[in-house]
Design a protein around this motif. Sequence first.
Motif, short mmCIF file in Angstrom:
data_model
loop_
_atom_site.label_atom_id
_atom_site.label_comp_id
_atom_site.label_asym_id
_atom_site.label_seq_id
_atom_site.Cartn_x
_atom_site.Cartn_y
_atom_site.Cartn_z
N ASP A 1 -2.87 4.98 1.64
CA ASP A 1 -3.62 4.44 2.29
C ASP A 1 -3.40 4.27 3.79
OD1 ASP A 1 -2.82 2.04 -0.17
OD2 ASP A 1 -4.96 2.82 0.34
N PHE B 1 -7.81 0.48 -10.59
CA PHE B 1 -7.37 -0.21 -9.72
C PHE B 1 -8.38 -0.63 -8.45
CE2 PHE B 1 -5.98 -0.42 -5.21
CZ PHE B 1 -4.89 -1.43 -5.19
N MET C 1 0.71 -1.11 0.07
CA MET C 1 0.01 -0.17 0.07
C MET C 1 0.95 1.06 -0.13
SD MET C 1 -3.10 -1.11 2.36
CE MET C 1 -2.84 -2.82 1.87
ZN LIG Z 1 -1.88 0.29 -2.33
#
Ligand SMILES: [Zn+2]
Length: 248
Positions: free
Chosen positions: A5, A214, A1
């Motif tokens: 995030d 995504f 991540m």
């Molecule tokens: Zn990510």
Amino acid sequence: MSAADTPDQLALFGAEAAVVVRRSARARRLSLRVFPHGLVEVVAPQRAAERSIYRFVSDHQAWIQRARREFGASPQARMVDPPAEIGLAAVGEAWVVAYGEGTRRLRAVPGADGGSIRLTGPADPVWRVQQLRRWLQQRGRAVLEPWLAQVAFETGLAYRGVTVRRQRSRWGSCSARHDISLNCALLFLEPALVRHVLVHELAHTRHLNHGPAFWRLVGRLAPDFEAAERELRAAWRSVPAWVNHDPM
Ligand SMILES: [Zn+2]
């Protein structure tokens, strides 16, 4: 991540007292809190400049040190002691840890749903947690590497290599060359959440950003992904303090 995030992490106080910056849409001004095991969180308005955050934290050094000392005097500070038991929710294992003096050695004997760890060597709590962190990393490799391979097989997403390390601010990451890095602290999370992280990182092999394509891919592979992402942000609390903080 990526940083989108997880909180940014600023190493303002050296290894033992990380400062986590959480940006909040609702925050009007900078505020500070200190968690019982010594972690310091700065809540910042979405658009606050990095520079002003640093200045805010350094202006409040005395307050932070005082708050950390107060926690240090409370029973909760014992959370940073070397653990008597290590519960790995991801694999439903409980490991009982026994300490002794003598030759430096860590012996892990697997049993039903976990096992026992016998750690001998200097009676130094910092040394002891360091050895347990090394063991945790090995256990992380043994568990997470095949797990990632399995999820890659199920989802049809290929990666190049995987490393398992101890990280403070990320559950995982994926490079442009499709090398995936996973945090051994994932072992403390529920299996569904671990799987979500694996899916998230594998999805980065198709999209290296957090754009709409995504999230569409993640949503297709893991329908509950929004709840899982929310849970992940709070899941740092499931990681015992000794994993990232030295005993004081
Ligand atoms: Zn990510």
